[in-house]
Design a protein around this motif. Structure first.
Motif, short mmCIF file in Angstrom:
data_model
loop_
_atom_site.label_atom_id
_atom_site.label_comp_id
_atom_site.label_asym_id
_atom_site.label_seq_id
_atom_site.Cartn_x
_atom_site.Cartn_y
_atom_site.Cartn_z
N TYR A 1 -15.46 -36.55 -35.30
CA TYR A 1 -16.56 -35.57 -34.88
C TYR A 1 -17.71 -35.99 -34.77
O TYR A 1 -18.77 -35.76 -34.35
CB TYR A 1 -16.44 -34.49 -36.23
N ARG B 1 -20.58 -32.96 -40.51
CA ARG B 1 -19.88 -34.12 -39.79
C ARG B 1 -19.63 -33.90 -38.40
O ARG B 1 -19.57 -34.97 -37.56
CB ARG B 1 -18.36 -33.96 -40.07
N PHE C 1 -2.46 -25.98 -30.53
CA PHE C 1 -1.71 -27.31 -31.07
C PHE C 1 -0.91 -27.72 -29.91
O PHE C 1 -0.09 -28.72 -30.15
CB PHE C 1 -0.97 -27.33 -32.39
N LYS D 1 -6.11 -41.31 -37.61
CA LYS D 1 -7.44 -40.46 -37.40
C LYS D 1 -8.25 -41.14 -38.60
O LYS D 1 -7.94 -41.53 -39.61
CB LYS D 1 -7.25 -39.06 -37.56
C1 BGC Z 1 -9.28 -32.01 -38.41
C2 BGC Z 1 -8.20 -33.04 -38.08
C3 BGC Z 1 -7.11 -32.12 -37.79
C4 BGC Z 1 -7.42 -30.84 -36.69
C5 BGC Z 1 -6.42 -29.92 -36.41
C6 BGC Z 1 -9.43 -30.68 -37.77
O1 BGC Z 1 -10.34 -30.00 -38.21
O2 BGC Z 1 -10.46 -32.72 -38.72
O3 BGC Z 1 -7.93 -33.97 -38.96
O4 BGC Z 1 -5.84 -32.68 -37.21
O5 BGC Z 1 -8.61 -29.88 -37.29
O6 BGC Z 1 -6.14 -29.14 -37.53
#
Ligand code: BGC
Length: 741
Positions: A226, A190, A53, A179
C-alpha cells in the motif's frame, strides 16, 4: 447419415488439439497460443478483479478464473461476490495454523515446509488458485500492528523460512502471493506513507526475504504493498516492480495489487502492475459497488489501448504473466486434490505451535510443571479463554475448532489436579470480524480492583499460577490497519501480574502476541513463555510445553526491548523516523525516513551496546547445551571459495531437546560501517541426553558482503572476519577468525 457427418466433423476438430490444451507442450508455447487467440477485451479482463477475490479467465477458450484467498495462517471463509460479508457457507471452516511469527520462532526449515504443504492442501481443497501469503515484511518497530503476520527482524532468517513455505504451498499447484512487497513496515497511514530509505538498507534489510521467495522459492505471484516509495505507490512503482523485481530478479510471475492499492491508470499500465484487486472505486469517486469494469486496469485501460495511448506489447506482458499463473495452477492437470481439516493438518499446527513457543525465562526450573506432585493450578487472564482466530484484519478466520489455553491445560490435567480459572482483567470482549462471530460472551462488569482481589485470593493456595495475557487482535493491538500506541501490555495487565507474583512464587506468564511487549515485572516472575497466536491448536501446544510433553526449542525472531526508546525506529523519538510527518502540500502524504538505516533489530542493540529485555535468537530449553570450540577448515578463503565452520554441541541435561545453533559474522575492518554482527547461518539439532552433534556451516563470500550502493552490487572486502557461534544474539559461545584474501 446426419449423425455420421456430425461425428466425422467432430473427429476432424478433435484431431487438432490446440497447442494451449496440449500438456506435453512447454508452458511458454501454450501461453503464446492463448495470447494470440485473445481479443483486446479479453486481455484487459484478466488484469483486474471480477469480484472481491476472483478475476476472469477466458470463458470462450475454457481458461479458468483465478480465485484468491487470505492467507497466511489459514483459508479465509467465503465472502459475498462484492461484499466483505460472509457468504454463509457451512463447509468453509478451516484449520488455523500458527501465526508466522510463531513459525519463524521455530527456526526450522522443515516445519516451514510442513506448514506450506499443509496450508497449501487446505487452499487446494477449497479450490483456490492463489494463497495471499506468506508475509515477510521486516520487523522494524514493535508497534507495527501486523508484525504477527511476518517472520521477524532478520532478513536471513526470514529468507530461509519463507522459501520452504512457498515451495510447500506451490507443490499443491496453488500459488503463493508473497506480501507486502515492500517497505510496508507499519499499518498506521499505510496508504499515504512515503518511505525514504537508502539503497544499502533496502537491499540488505528489506529486500532479501522477497528476493529469496522469488529466486529460490520461485513464487508465482507477489503482492505489491500500500505504501509509497520514491513518492510512487508501490502497486505502481517503477523502481520496486519494474527495475528490481522484474528487472534484476527476472520475476516471471504476476504482480497482484494489495486490495485497493492501485490509484490511477497510467502508472498501473507502465509500472509493473499485473492484476488489480480491491479497488473500491469507479475511477472517479469512492463507494461504487460492482465497480470492476471501472477499475484502473479495466475500461480506462481499454480506452487507453483503443486510442493508442497504451501499447498492446505492455498489455501482452501482463497477460502472459497471468496466463503463466493459470497454467501453473488451474491448468496443471497433475496437481494434487488437497485436503481440508485433516488430522494431519491439526497435528502439523500443534507441532509448529509447540516448537515455536519460546521459553524466555525459567528461574528455579518452575517449568515444566510436574502434574504428579501438583494439586491445584490457577489460570488467570482473558487470553486464556479468548478466541484469537477472529479479528486482526484480513488474516481473520472461521475455524472448525480452536483450543484455548485454558481448554488445553484442562484437557492435559484431567482429573489429576484441580484447575481453577479466574478472569484477572477484562480486555476487549468483542468477537466479530466481517460477520464471523466467536459466540463467546466475555462480558464482565467487575472493576479492576475486584478482579485483582479475586485472582490474588485464588493464587494464595495454588501450587502454580499461570497468567495468560498479552495482546489480542483488536484495533491498536496485533491488528491490521492500525499500530499499537505503546510497548506496554494493555488493560493494566502489569498490575495483575505484579499482584499475583507478590503472593505466589511459582508463577508462569504466558504472553500471547505477535510483538514484543514491555515486562516491567520481569524480575518478579520466574517463568515466562512467549506463545504468539497459535491458532486452532493453541491450547494443546501451550499445554505440551507447560507440562513438558514438548521441550521448548523456539527462539525469538525479534528483539524484545526494555523500553520503546531502546528500539532503533524510536531511538530519536522523532516523528520523521516513525510514524512519518505529513507534508504541507495538500497531498495528505507523509514522509518517513528510515534513518536507523541498516541498524534494524539486534544489529542496532548489538552495535549500540543496548541490553535488550530478551535478545533476538534467545530461547531456553528444559535441558542444557554445551558448545565446544568452533574450528574453521582453513584460515583463509578466496572470493570464489568457501569455508566450513564446525562446532560440537552436547545436550548436557537429562531431557531430549533441540537447540538452534546460530552463526553470526563480524567484519573486523571495513570501508563502510557494519553491524557488530549479522546472522548468516543456523541449524536446529535435536539431541538426546549426553548426545553430541557436530554442526557445520559452509559459507561463501556472500555471507561476508555488504551492498555497495554506489557500485550497485554486493561487495566482500578482503580482510579478517570473525565467525561467532551463538545460542542467541547476546549469547555468543565460541568464535574463530578467518581471512578473506
Ligand atoms: C491486506 C492484504 C490482504 C488483502 C485481501 C488487504 O487489506 O493488506 O494482506 O491479502 O487485504 O484481503
Amino acid at each position: 447419415m446426419l449423425s455420421v457427418a456430425l461425428l466425422a466433423g467432430f473427429t476432424a476438430v478433435a484431431a487438432t488439439t490446440p497447442v494451449y490444451l496440449d500438456d506435453t507442450k512447454p508452458i511458454e508455447e501454450r501461453v503464446e497460443d492463448v495470447l494470440k487467440r485473445m481479443t483486446l477485451e479479453e486481455k484487459v479482463a484478466v488484469c483486474h478483479a471480477q469480484s472481491k477475490f476472483s478475476s476472469q479467465g477466458v470463458k470462450r477458450l475454457g481458461i479458468p478464473e483465478v480465485w484468491m484467498t487470505d492467507g497466511p495462517h489459514g483459508i479465509r471463509p467465503e465472502v459475498k461476490w462484492d461484499k466483505w460479508n460472509q457468504a454463509g457457507w457451512t463447509n468453509d471452516s478451516c484449520v488455523a495454523f500458527p501465526a508466522l511469527t510463531c513459525l519463524a520462532a521455530t527456526w526450522d526449515r522443515n516445519l516451514s515446509m510442513l506448514y506450506g504443504t499443509s496450508i497449501g492442501e487446505e487452499a487446494r481443497y477449497r479450490k483456490k488458485t492463489v494463497l495471499l501469503g506468506p508475509g515477510v515484511n521486516i520487523y522494524r518497530t514493535p508497534l507495527n500492528g501486523r508484525n504477527f503476520e511476518y517472520m521477524g527482524e532478520d532478513p536471513y532468517l526470514a529468507a530461509q523460512m519463507v522459501v520452504p513455505y512457498v515451495k510447500g504451498v506451490q507443490s499443491n499447484g496453488v500459488a503463493t502471493c508473497v506480501k507486502h512487497y515492500a517497505l510496508n513496515n507499519q499499518e498506521m497511514n499505510r496508504h499515504t506513507t512515503n518511505v525514504i530509505v537508502d539503497d544499502r538498507t533496502l537491499y540488505e534489510i528489506y529486500l532479501p526475504a522477497f528476493k529469496a521467495a522469488v529466486l529460490e522459492g520461485k513464487t508465482w505471484t507477489i503482492m505489491a504493498s500500500y505504501n509509497l516509495y520514491k513518492n510512487q505507490h508501490v502497486c505502481t512503482n517503477q523502481y520496486l516492480l519494474n527495475d528490481i523485481l522484474k528487472g534484476e530478479w527476472k520475476f516471471d510471475g504476476a504482480v497482484v495489487s494489495d486490495w485497493g492499492g492501485v490509484h490511477e491508470t497510467d502508472q498501473a499500465i507502465t509500472n509493473g502492475m499485473d492484476m488489480e484487486f480491491g479497488s473500491w472505486t469507479d475511477g472517479l469517486a469512492n463507494g461504487v459497488s460492482n465497480a470492476y469494469d471501472n477499475y484502473y486496469l479495466a475500461n480506462p485501460y481499454l480506452d487507453a489501448l483503443k486510442s493508442g495511448k497504451a501499447s498492446e506489447e505492455v498489455l501482452n506482458d501482463k497477460v502472459r504473466r497471468v496466463l503463466r499463473l493459470i497454467f501453473r495452477t488451474e491448468m496443471n492437470r497433475n496437481r494434487p486434490w488437497g485436503s481440508f481439516c485433516s488430522d494431519e493438518h491439526y497435528r502439523a499446527a500443534r507441532a509448529i505451535g509447540a516448537d515455536g513457543i519460546v521459553l524466555l525465562q525459567n528461574k528455579n526450573n518452575v517449568l515444566p510443571i510436574d502434574i504428579a506432585t501438583t494439586k491445584k493450578i490457577l489460570v488467570v487472564g482473558e487470553n486464556a479463554i479468548k478466541m484469537m482466530t477472529v479479528g486482526g484484519g484480513s488474516s481473520s478466520l472461521k475455524v472448525q475448532r480452536e483450543i484455548s489455553p485454558l481448554d488445553g491445560i484442562r484437557e492435559f490435567v484431567g482429573s489429576k489436579a484441580e484447575v481453577q480459572y479466574v478472569r484477572g482483567y477484562v480486555g476487549d470482549t468483542s468477537g466479530e470480524y466481517n460477520g464471523v462471530v466467536t459466540g463467546q460472551n466475555l462480558k464482565d462488569d467487575r472493576s479492576a480492583d475486584e478482579l485483582i482481589a479475586e485472582a490474588v485470593e485464588a493464587a494464595r493456595n495454588a501450587d502454580y499460577v499461570i497468567f495468560v495475557g498479552g495482546l489480542n487482535k483488536s484495533e491498536h493491538q496485533d491488528c491490521e490497519d492500525s499500530d499499537r500506541t505503546g510497548l506496554e501490555l494493555p488493560y493494566a495487565q502489569d498490575r495483575v501480574i505484579e499482584a499475583l507474583a507478590a503472593v505466589n512464587k511459582r508463577m508462569v506468564v504466558v504472553n500471547l502476541s505477535g510483538n514484543a511487549v514491555a515486562m516491567p515485572w520481569v524480575k518478579k516472575v520466574p517463568a515466562i513463555l512467549q506463545a504468539w497466536f497459535i491458532g486452532s491448536e493453541a491450547g494443546h501446544s501451550i499445554a505440551d510445553v507447560i507440562f513438558g510433553v514438548v521441550n521448548p526449542s523456539g527462539k525469538l525472531p525479534m528483539t524484545f526491548p526494555v523500553k520503546l526508546s531502546d528500539s532503533p525506529a524510536h531511538a530519536n523519538g522523532d516523528a520523521n523516523q516513525y510514524p512519518g510527518v505529513e507534508r504541507n502540500d495538500g497531498s495528505r502524504r507523509l514522509d518517513e525516513k528510515y534513518t536507523e538505516g541498516i541498524y534494524v533489530g539486534y544489529r542496532w542493540f548489538d552495535t549500540k551496546n543496548i541490553a535488550p529485555l530478551f535478545a533476538f535468537g534467545h530461547g531456553l530449553s528444559y535441558t542444557t547445551f554445551k558448545y565446544g570450540k568452533v574450528t574453521a577448515d582453513k584460515t583463509s578463503m578466496t572470493a570464489d571459495g568457501e569455508i566450513t565452520l564446525s562446532v560440537d554441541v552436547t545436550n548436557t541435561g537429562s531431557r531430549k531437546g533441540a537447540e538452534v545453533v546460530q552463526l553470526y559474522i563480524t567484519d573486523k575492518k571495513c570501508s563502510v560501517d557494519r553491524p557488530a554482527k549479522e546472522l548468516k547461518g543456523f541449524e536446529k539439532v535435536s539431541l538426546n541426553p549426553g548426545e553430541t552433534a557436530t554442526v557445520k556451516f559452509t559459507i561463501k563470500s556472500d555471507a561476508l558482503s555488504f551492498f555497495d550502493a554506489d557500485a550497485h552490487k554486493w561487495v566482500a572486502e578482503p580482510g579478517v572476519f570473525t565467525a561467532r557461534i551463538a545460542a542467541a544474539a547476546d549469547d555468543v559461545r565460541t568464535s574463530v577468525d578467518f581471512e578473506l584474501k
